[in-house]
Design a protein around this motif. Structure first.
Motif, PDB file in Angstrom:
ATOM      1  N   PRO A  98     -61.903 -15.003  -3.425  1.00 36.35           N
ATOM      2  CA  PRO A  98     -62.614 -13.770  -3.076  1.00 36.35           C
ATOM      3  C   PRO A  98     -63.632 -14.020  -1.975  1.00 36.35           C
ATOM      4  N   VAL A  99     -64.026 -12.967  -1.291  1.00 38.74           N
ATOM      5  CA  VAL A  99     -64.906 -13.105  -0.132  1.00 38.74           C
ATOM      6  C   VAL A  99     -66.215 -13.804  -0.496  1.00 38.74           C
ATOM      7  N   GLY A 100     -66.819 -13.437  -1.620  1.00 42.60           N
ATOM      8  CA  GLY A 100     -68.099 -14.036  -2.013  1.00 42.60           C
ATOM      9  C   GLY A 100     -68.003 -15.542  -2.192  1.00 42.60           C
ATOM     10  N   ILE A 101     -66.969 -15.992  -2.898  1.00 37.13           N
ATOM     11  CA  ILE A 101     -66.796 -17.426  -3.127  1.00 37.13           C
ATOM     12  C   ILE A 101     -66.490 -18.133  -1.808  1.00 37.13           C
ATOM     13  N   ALA A 102     -65.674 -17.504  -0.967  1.00 33.31           N
ATOM     14  CA  ALA A 102     -65.335 -18.099   0.328  1.00 33.31           C
ATOM     15  C   ALA A 102     -66.588 -18.279   1.192  1.00 33.31           C
ATOM     16  N   LEU A 103     -67.479 -17.280   1.177  1.00 33.53           N
ATOM     17  CA  LEU A 103     -68.721 -17.390   1.945  1.00 33.53           C
ATOM     18  C   LEU A 103     -69.612 -18.499   1.401  1.00 33.53           C
ATOM     19  N   PHE A 104     -69.649 -18.637   0.064  1.00 34.77           N
ATOM     20  CA  PHE A 104     -70.443 -19.704  -0.542  1.00 34.77           C
ATOM     21  C   PHE A 104     -69.909 -21.071  -0.128  1.00 34.77           C
ATOM     22  N   PHE A 105     -68.580 -21.251  -0.198  1.00 38.84           N
ATOM     23  CA  PHE A 105     -67.985 -22.516   0.214  1.00 38.84           C
ATOM     24  C   PHE A 105     -68.260 -22.789   1.695  1.00 38.84           C
ATOM     25  N   GLY A 106     -68.163 -21.744   2.503  1.00 40.14           N
ATOM     26  CA  GLY A 106     -68.421 -21.903   3.929  1.00 40.14           C
ATOM     27  C   GLY A 106     -69.852 -22.306   4.211  1.00 40.14           C
ATOM     28  N   MET A 111     -73.776 -26.612   5.594  1.00 39.86           N
ATOM     29  CA  MET A 111     -74.954 -27.430   5.317  1.00 39.86           C
ATOM     30  C   MET A 111     -74.673 -28.909   5.583  1.00 39.86           C
ATOM     31  N   LEU A 112     -73.424 -29.340   5.320  1.00 40.08           N
ATOM     32  CA  LEU A 112     -73.069 -30.733   5.557  1.00 40.08           C
ATOM     33  C   LEU A 112     -73.099 -31.079   7.040  1.00 40.08           C
TER      34      LEU A 112
END
Length: 272
Positions: A98-106, A111-112
């Motif tokens: 889902p878009v929310g999870i994808a944005l979090f992963f991105g 950050m790395l």
């Protein structure tokens, strides 16, 4: 401190391994795993004999890196604009999250991109007042421009299935598809320089951190022993090399698991 130590170990091993993968593009017969161990050992030796980071050399590598990324982005951009079919094919692929999870992963992956900032904390006493915040600001500016740009351009040059494999020399493949073998060679040389610099930074950073912890009596005092020739903390350097070598042997060069360890250590370090 524990999270930072984990981050240094993961940074050194991953950077050395990635550097040798890019070097294998220049010397195809290069055995990656032994070469990775040799690179780690070489920097251990250089640190033991007293080499330190040079601001002039670091600036030179940084400018070469910016120039290489700029040329790669321009060449890849021209290629994608001339034939955007693959880009739109990849763009319209069905999402796996889902878009929310994808944005979090991105966001977490982005950050790395400021890896290396944490080492600045271990020699902050040697910096002028006001320099420390600038290191983070300057890194964020570069990451903010190039990370999303290179990610988008990769969509127009490589099939999504190939990108998802996370090849160790992804930028080299993009360079060859964009402008041929010459740019691929330039990207590989640049990658070896930058990633080798990250290995050196790990040694310098861990030496400062472990020395500070030993002075605070959090770690054994023998780590503070200095050799009589160069005055370096050889037990810290050799111990770090042994730890990196053991992890490299345990993973047999498959550093995907170690990349997860790095993520789980670096992100909390940044949060703290």
């Amino acid at each position: 401190a524990c999270l930072t130590l984990l981050s240094y170990v993961a940074t050194a091993v991953i950077s050395a391994n990635e550097a040798m993968h890019y070097a294998a593009n220049l010397v195809p017969a290069l055995p990656v795993l032994p070469a990775t161990l040799a690179l780690l050992g070489g920097f251990a030796l250089l640190n033991a004999i007293g080499i330190s980071e040079s601001a002039v050399v670091a600036l030179g590598i940084f400018l070469i890196h910016l120039l290489t990324l700029t040329v790669l982005s321009l060449a890849a951009g021209a290629m994608v604009l001339s034939d955007p079919a693959l880009f739109w094919t990849n763009w319209h692929a069905p999402p796996t999250h889902p878009v929310g999870i994808a944005l979090f992963f991105g966001f977490a992956a982005a950050m790395l991109g400021v890896s290396g900032f944490e080492s600045s904390a271990n020699f902050i006493e040697e910096q002028r007042e006001g320099v420390f915040p600038k290191t983070l600001r300057n890194m964020w500016l570069v990451v903010l421009i190039f990370n999303p740009l290179v990610s988008l351009l990769s969509f127009g040059l490589l099939p999504l299935a190939e990108i998802e494999k996370v090849p160790a020399d992804l930028l080299a493949s993009m360079a060859e598809l964009s402008a041929g073998p010459l740019l691929r060679t330039a990207v590989c040389v640049d990658a070896v320089l930058v990633l080798s610099g990250a290995v050196l930074t790990s040694y310098v950073g861990v030496t400062g951190l472990v020395r500070r912890m030993s002075l605070d009596r959090c770690l054994p005092q023998f780590l503070l022993h200095q050799n009589r020739w160069r005055g370096t903390n050889h037990w810290i350097i050799l111990g770090f090399f042994a730890l990196c070598g053991s992890i490299l042997a345990a993973t047999r060069g498959h550093i995907g698991t170690l990349a997860g360890v790095y993520a789980l250590s670096f992100l909390p370090v940044m949060a703290l």
